[in-house]
Write a protein that holds these residues in place. Structure first.
Motif, PDB file in Angstrom:
ATOM      1  N   GLY A 182       3.182  -5.387  -6.882  1.00  0.00           N
ATOM      2  CA  GLY A 182       2.266  -5.186  -7.994  1.00  0.00           C
ATOM      3  C   GLY A 182       1.863  -3.732  -8.165  1.00  0.00           C
ATOM      4  O   GLY A 182       2.015  -2.905  -7.253  1.00  0.00           O
ATOM      5  N   TRP A 183       1.322  -3.426  -9.348  1.00  0.00           N
ATOM      6  CA  TRP A 183       1.020  -2.031  -9.677  1.00  0.00           C
ATOM      7  C   TRP A 183      -0.169  -1.489  -8.889  1.00  0.00           C
ATOM      8  O   TRP A 183      -0.136  -0.365  -8.375  1.00  0.00           O
ATOM      9  CB  TRP A 183       0.754  -1.898 -11.170  1.00  0.00           C
ATOM     10  CG  TRP A 183       0.564  -0.469 -11.566  1.00  0.00           C
ATOM     11  CD1 TRP A 183      -0.600   0.190 -11.771  1.00  0.00           C
ATOM     12  CD2 TRP A 183       1.609   0.487 -11.753  1.00  0.00           C
ATOM     13  NE1 TRP A 183      -0.363   1.503 -12.083  1.00  0.00           N
ATOM     14  CE2 TRP A 183       0.988   1.712 -12.084  1.00  0.00           C
ATOM     15  CE3 TRP A 183       2.994   0.424 -11.686  1.00  0.00           C
ATOM     16  CZ2 TRP A 183       1.709   2.863 -12.334  1.00  0.00           C
ATOM     17  CZ3 TRP A 183       3.714   1.579 -11.937  1.00  0.00           C
ATOM     18  CH2 TRP A 183       3.069   2.783 -12.261  1.00  0.00           C
ATOM     19  N   ASP A 184      -1.228  -2.279  -8.776  1.00  0.00           N
ATOM     20  CA  ASP A 184      -2.435  -1.795  -8.092  1.00  0.00           C
ATOM     21  C   ASP A 184      -2.145  -1.439  -6.634  1.00  0.00           C
ATOM     22  O   ASP A 184      -2.584  -0.412  -6.121  1.00  0.00           O
ATOM     23  CB  ASP A 184      -3.545  -2.841  -8.156  1.00  0.00           C
ATOM     24  CG  ASP A 184      -4.079  -3.016  -9.565  1.00  0.00           C
ATOM     25  OD1 ASP A 184      -3.890  -2.086 -10.382  1.00  0.00           O
ATOM     26  OD2 ASP A 184      -4.674  -4.061  -9.852  1.00  0.00           O
ATOM     27  N   ARG A 185      -1.357  -2.294  -5.978  1.00  0.00           N
ATOM     28  CA  ARG A 185      -1.052  -2.015  -4.581  1.00  0.00           C
ATOM     29  C   ARG A 185      -0.120  -0.818  -4.457  1.00  0.00           C
ATOM     30  O   ARG A 185      -0.199  -0.064  -3.479  1.00  0.00           O
ATOM     31  CB  ARG A 185      -0.438  -3.242  -3.918  1.00  0.00           C
ATOM     32  CG  ARG A 185      -0.355  -3.081  -2.404  1.00  0.00           C
ATOM     33  CD  ARG A 185       0.162  -4.311  -1.718  1.00  0.00           C
ATOM     34  NE  ARG A 185       0.523  -3.999  -0.342  1.00  0.00           N
ATOM     35  CZ  ARG A 185       1.330  -4.711   0.410  1.00  0.00           C
ATOM     36  NH1 ARG A 185       1.866  -5.820  -0.096  1.00  0.00           N
ATOM     37  NH2 ARG A 185       1.618  -4.371   1.637  1.00  0.00           N
ATOM     38  N   LEU A 186       0.753  -0.614  -5.436  1.00  0.00           N
ATOM     39  CA  LEU A 186       1.608   0.568  -5.416  1.00  0.00           C
ATOM     40  C   LEU A 186       0.768   1.835  -5.391  1.00  0.00           C
ATOM     41  O   LEU A 186       1.047   2.777  -4.631  1.00  0.00           O
ATOM     42  CB  LEU A 186       2.530   0.582  -6.637  1.00  0.00           C
ATOM     43  CG  LEU A 186       3.318   1.881  -6.858  1.00  0.00           C
ATOM     44  CD1 LEU A 186       4.387   2.043  -5.781  1.00  0.00           C
ATOM     45  CD2 LEU A 186       3.937   1.942  -8.232  1.00  0.00           C
ATOM     46  N   LEU A 187      -0.291   1.883  -6.203  1.00  0.00           N
ATOM     47  CA  LEU A 187      -1.146   3.064  -6.237  1.00  0.00           C
ATOM     48  C   LEU A 187      -1.864   3.270  -4.910  1.00  0.00           C
ATOM     49  O   LEU A 187      -2.055   4.413  -4.457  1.00  0.00           O
ATOM     50  CB  LEU A 187      -2.163   2.929  -7.377  1.00  0.00           C
ATOM     51  CG  LEU A 187      -1.570   2.893  -8.797  1.00  0.00           C
ATOM     52  CD1 LEU A 187      -2.687   2.805  -9.831  1.00  0.00           C
ATOM     53  CD2 LEU A 187      -0.691   4.110  -9.066  1.00  0.00           C
ATOM     54  N   GLN A 188      -2.252   2.164  -4.275  1.00  0.00           N
ATOM     55  CA  GLN A 188      -2.894   2.278  -2.955  1.00  0.00           C
ATOM     56  C   GLN A 188      -1.917   2.844  -1.921  1.00  0.00           C
ATOM     57  O   GLN A 188      -2.269   3.704  -1.111  1.00  0.00           O
ATOM     58  CB  GLN A 188      -3.402   0.903  -2.509  1.00  0.00           C
ATOM     59  CG  GLN A 188      -4.504   0.335  -3.378  1.00  0.00           C
ATOM     60  CD  GLN A 188      -4.834  -1.113  -3.036  1.00  0.00           C
ATOM     61  OE1 GLN A 188      -4.293  -1.684  -2.098  1.00  0.00           O
ATOM     62  NE2 GLN A 188      -5.732  -1.709  -3.819  1.00  0.00           N
ATOM     63  N   VAL A 189      -0.686   2.342  -1.960  1.00  0.00           N
ATOM     64  CA  VAL A 189       0.344   2.840  -1.039  1.00  0.00           C
ATOM     65  C   VAL A 189       0.621   4.310  -1.300  1.00  0.00           C
ATOM     66  O   VAL A 189       0.780   5.106  -0.362  1.00  0.00           O
ATOM     67  CB  VAL A 189       1.636   2.012  -1.172  1.00  0.00           C
ATOM     68  CG1 VAL A 189       2.769   2.639  -0.368  1.00  0.00           C
ATOM     69  CG2 VAL A 189       1.409   0.581  -0.726  1.00  0.00           C
ATOM     70  N   LYS A 190       0.652   4.683  -2.559  1.00  0.00           N
ATOM     71  CA  LYS A 190       0.914   6.087  -2.915  1.00  0.00           C
ATOM     72  C   LYS A 190      -0.178   6.997  -2.361  1.00  0.00           C
ATOM     73  O   LYS A 190       0.100   8.101  -1.874  1.00  0.00           O
ATOM     74  CB  LYS A 190       1.002   6.223  -4.430  1.00  0.00           C
ATOM     75  CG  LYS A 190       1.194   7.655  -4.935  1.00  0.00           C
ATOM     76  CD  LYS A 190       1.352   7.677  -6.439  1.00  0.00           C
ATOM     77  CE  LYS A 190       1.447   9.115  -6.952  1.00  0.00           C
ATOM     78  NZ  LYS A 190       0.155   9.809  -6.892  1.00  0.00           N
TER      79      LYS A 190
END
Length: 877
Positions: free
Chosen positions: A576-584
């Motif tokens: 998902g997109w939100d978790r991608l931003l957290q990982v980034k």
């Protein structure tokens, strides 16, 4: 700049020859109206690679001033007065062709020229005569006819120029003999002080050396295959002959020729999706990843019997030292149909390890081994090898891409983003304005003028002129070949803006370049921004692969930037997109000033050369500017799709198509994306005389990915097409889902709801007819692999029978007659029938040609001939 291939007293401007040569209708070839000089100008500035297709040029003397005989209305701007220029009466006509089998030398050129000119041999073959029809075609010609054929030699970067002068009496007659004077020379063009100088490389006697003809033959094979399968390299009206690949015997000849040139493959050009080649000479990845090896792989993959791969492997082992081309042999084992090659694949890797301690080829072989391990779900072992590959080839995009993929499959997304950020993605800044009308190193004058006239004229090209430029292709019995009236006639009658092939840098990049202003007005501006001409994805992916543009159908496999886009979309699809931003946030340093990334070079962003840092896994890096932009572009795609999908439910057919194409590339709800494409294609079926090229191709690719790619004899690599460089990433996501059976359930749903066998066969029927309409006498790779795998999955007889049933049913489909008011608009929208209202009137029925199959259509016979060839190959196993 003038060019006078016919030896006229006064050279003419090639741009004035924008007219169809009538006698070419004798063999029904289309025409690309462009100048060889456009190619020569590009050759002086950059590597030509495969070079332009073979140019056929006719000059005929009309015993007067040429403007008296040029009646072509398809001209624009400055060319209107150029055609009035006084000259000595020579009028020239062009067309381009690929796949001329010149393995026999001069004889092949002789046959082709005589066929095109309509000249027959007399008794004993020592005299020549016009046929009755060709003598009428040339009735207004006087003095002589001059034919030139220019063939580009990839390996020497030179042109073979053949010149044939036909002399006759006062006027051509089928009763009077024709005298033919021939001359040949090899020429190259170099720039000295900004002036082009012609250099004579050989005399006619030296051209007789078989080695030179073998080089020309190999060049023709390469251009035939790689231009045929890549519409962006097809000049308008390009003829793709079947001579080199029409049967198993010809394929074996082609393979034998290409194998002999393996050590010289680096001169044929690199594969853009692999990124810049690393190393030099024998240590370069270009030695093993070039256009010649790609063409060799394609020919073997097209052979359903598998004999082509076996023969090629035997030839390589026979003529080259052990181990020299093991990487190529591995690729051939992967594409071979009809055999389980897993043990041979593993053994070859093991044997090579004993011969080779460390080399470029070893690293490439390890990448193939990683793909094998991924297919077997051995992700940890694959990761260890991927790290080693990056150490061996620190500047190889493939090595970094594979390492990132391994981290994604192991769900270590933080490391995956770090590796992606380190991928050597090259974005070349362009100092000169890119010419979208240059295709395969050739100026495409037809597309150029067509676009110019679209901006100034109501009708860019009249139906009469269009049919003169691109007459339907016919068999030797003067019957249209693979015809469908709906695609060959109706489509162009009712849609004047569609009177061009979908090829080149302009029309192949997006469906939106083929739309009318009315159609464009039905599309959301936000959707146009993310997928229209000149959008950021197109710009960056084209810069990445060094081309003028890329296509929405193929940018995720044609360029390194597009392959990174695909990798990033896999992560979003999984977490998902939100978790991608957290990982980034966890993966990169947060710094408003972005310094130079130690492992990435992007010329477009002004970064410096590579400084390889093998300790990247132990440090937090800065997110590169190109990677930040990639994330932003992917977000824009998701944002537009979300708003248009959930806030608006009513869309035009073209808007459904664009939603499907964008959604499929970024993996946004796969089922909805397929249904969007299906809706668009079905709408074109209901609108008689229309054809949705982009939707058709994408749905066929999807069907291959989820259904036909499962027709395997071995599980060496389930997720890559080694010729087209297609990565079956959506299949990979579903097969490796945490819940078992996700892929199987998904396939069952889409094949029942929309992608039924009948529907797929209908799409193949239309696509084959469309391709032949544009002179693809040799079927392209998509068609070949679909038919091959369908026959392996069901059997040839079943597929033949199903095609026949579809053909007959769609000539006899009936529906109820509805009471309606007649309107002019409904008449044209429905192909000459009145529109319908919502209430039926009694039980009367009438023929409804929704699929638009007509009695005179010959597509069924052509398809059966293709299936007969497949059946013959299968029986020969």
């Amino acid at each position: 700049m003038s060019f006078s291939p016919v030896g006229s007293k006064e050279s003419f401007q090639p741009s004035t020859k924008i007219q169809r040569f009538p006698s070419l209708r004798e063999v029904h070839y289309g025409i690309t109206l462009s100048s060889r000089m456009a190619m020569l100008e590009r050759r002086s500035r950059e590597n030509v690679g495969l070079g332009p297709p073979t140019l056929f040029h006719l000059g005929k003397h009309c015993n007067g001033n040429s403007h008296e005989f040029i009646k072509n209305p398809f001209v624009v701007g400055e060319y209107r007065h150029q055609i009035r220029k006084e000259d000595d009466g020579f009028v020239g006509y062009y067309h381009y062709v690929n796949g001329l089998n010149v393995s026999e030398g001069y004889a092949a050129i002789d046959r082709y020229i005589l066929l095109v000119m309509g000249i027959r041999s007399g008794s004993g073959g020592s005299s020549y005569y016009f046929t009755k029809e060709s003598s009428e075609t040339f009735a207004n010609c006087h003095n002589e006819l001059v034919v030139s054929v220019n063939m580009f030699n990839v390996f020497h970067q030179t042109d073979l120029h053949a010149k044939y002068v036909f002399s006759f009496g006062n006027t051509p007659s089928y009763k009077s003999p024709v005298t033919i004077e021939k001359s040949f020379h090899i020429g190259s063009f170099s720039v000295e002080g900004g002036v082009y100088s012609k250099v004579l490389m050989s005399t006619m006697s030296e051209i007789s050396v078989q080695s030179y003809w073998n080089e020309l033959y190999a060049s023709e094979i390469l251009r035939l295959v790689l231009h045929l399968d890549n519409p962006s390299l097809q000049v308008s009206g390009l003829v793709s002959l079947p001579d080199c690949l029409e049967d198993s015997e010809r394929m074996i000849e082609a393979v034998h020729c290409l194998v002999s040139f393996l050590p010289r493959g680096s001169s044929t050009g690199s594969i853009a999706s692999k990124g810049a080649s690393t190393g030099n000479d024998d240590a370069s990845t270009l030695r093993y990843q070039n256009n010649l090896i790609q063409a060799l792989t394609r020919i073997c993959a097209s052979d359903v019997s598998g004999n082509g791969s076996s023969y090629t492997i035997d030839q390589i082992r026979k003529h080259y030292p052990v181990g020299d081309w093991d990487y190529v042999i591995l690729k051939l084992l992967k594409v071979q149909l009809g055999s389980n090659n897993e043990q041979s694949f593993i053994k070859l890797i093991h044997d090579h390890l004993k011969l080779d301690s460390i080399s470029t080829q070893l690293a490439l072989i390890m990448l193939e081994q990683i793909n094998f391990l991924i297919s077997r779900k051995h992700f940890e072992t694959a990761l260890l090898l991927a790290k080693r590959c990056v150490q061996l080839l620190p500047l190889s995009f493939d090595a970094w891409h594979t390492l990132a993929l391994c981290y994604i499959l192991l769900e270590n997304y933080e490391k995956a983003l770090t590796v992606m950020n380190a991928c050597p993605v090259l974005l070349s800044s362009r100092n000169q304005k890119t010419d979208l009308n240059v295709t395969a190193d050739t100026k495409d004058f037809f597309n150029w003028i067509f676009l110019e006239r679209l901006n100034t004229e109501t009708e860019a090209i009249s139906e009469t002129t269009f049919n003169s430029y691109f007459p339907p292709i016919q068999s030797s019995q003067s019957v249209d070949l693979a015809s469908m009236k709906s695609l060959w006639k109706d489509l162009f009658i009712f849609n004047s803006h569609r009177r061009h092939p979908i090829s080149g840098n302009v029309f192949y990049q997006s469906p939106l370049t083929n739309c009318t202003p009315k159609e464009l007005s039905s599309i959301s501006p936000s959707l146009i921004n993310v997928c229209g001409p000149g959008n950021s994805k197109n710009l960056l992916s084209s810069q990445s692969c060094g081309s003028a543009s890329t296509s929405i159908l193929t940018f995720t496999r044609d360029s390194t930037w597009g392959r990174c886009y695909s990798l990033l979309s896999i992560i979003v699809a999984k977490i998902g997109w939100d978790r991608l931003l957290q990982v980034k946030e966890r993966a990169f340093k947060q710094d408003p000033v972005t310094p130079i990334n130690s492992t990435t070079f992007a010329a477009g962003h002004g970064q410096q050369d590579y400084i390889v840092n093998h300790k990247y896994l132990d440090t937090k890096d800065i997110c590169g500017s190109w990677f930040e932009e990639l994330i932003t572009i992917l977000y824009d795609d998701y944002n537009v799709l979300y708003k248009l999908t959930y806030q608006h439910t009513n869309h035009s057919a073209i808007e459904w198509e664009m939603l499907g194409l964008v959604g499929w590339n970024c993996k946004y709800n796969l089922k909805e994306s397929i249904l969007s494409l299906f809706t668009s294609v079905k709408a074109s079926h209901l609108n008689q005389g229309d054809f949705d090229y982009f939707g058709t191709v994408q749905l066929l690719e999807i069907y291959y990915e989820f259904v036909l790619s499962e027709v395997l004899y071995s599980n060496i690599d389930s997720y890559h097409d080694d010729y087209s460089e297609t990565f079956l990433d959506n299949k990979l996501i579903l097969r490796n889902a945490k819940k078992d059976g996700v892929l199987e359930d998904f396939v069952e749903i889409i094949t029942k709801q929309c992608l039924t066998l009948d529907f797929i066969l209908t799409l193949i029927m239309q696509l084959v007819s469309w391709n032949v309409r544009w002179y693809q006498l040799s079927p392209n790779y998509l068609v070949v692999k679909l038919l091959n795998h369908l026959c392996l999955m069901h059997d040839v007889l079943t597929i033949k029978s199903q095609f026949r049933i579809l053909f007959e049913q769609n000539k006899q489909v009936k529906k109820k007659v509805y009471k309606t008011r007649y309107t002019i608009s409904s008449y044209f929208l429905n192909g000459g029938t009145s529109s319908t209202s919502s209430t039926a009137e009694n039980d009367h029925t009438t023929t409804n040609k929704q699929l638009v199959i007509h009695e005179q259509d010959t597509i069924l016979m052509y398809l059966e001939s293709l299936l007969d060839r497949i059946e013959k190959n299968i029986e020969g196993v």
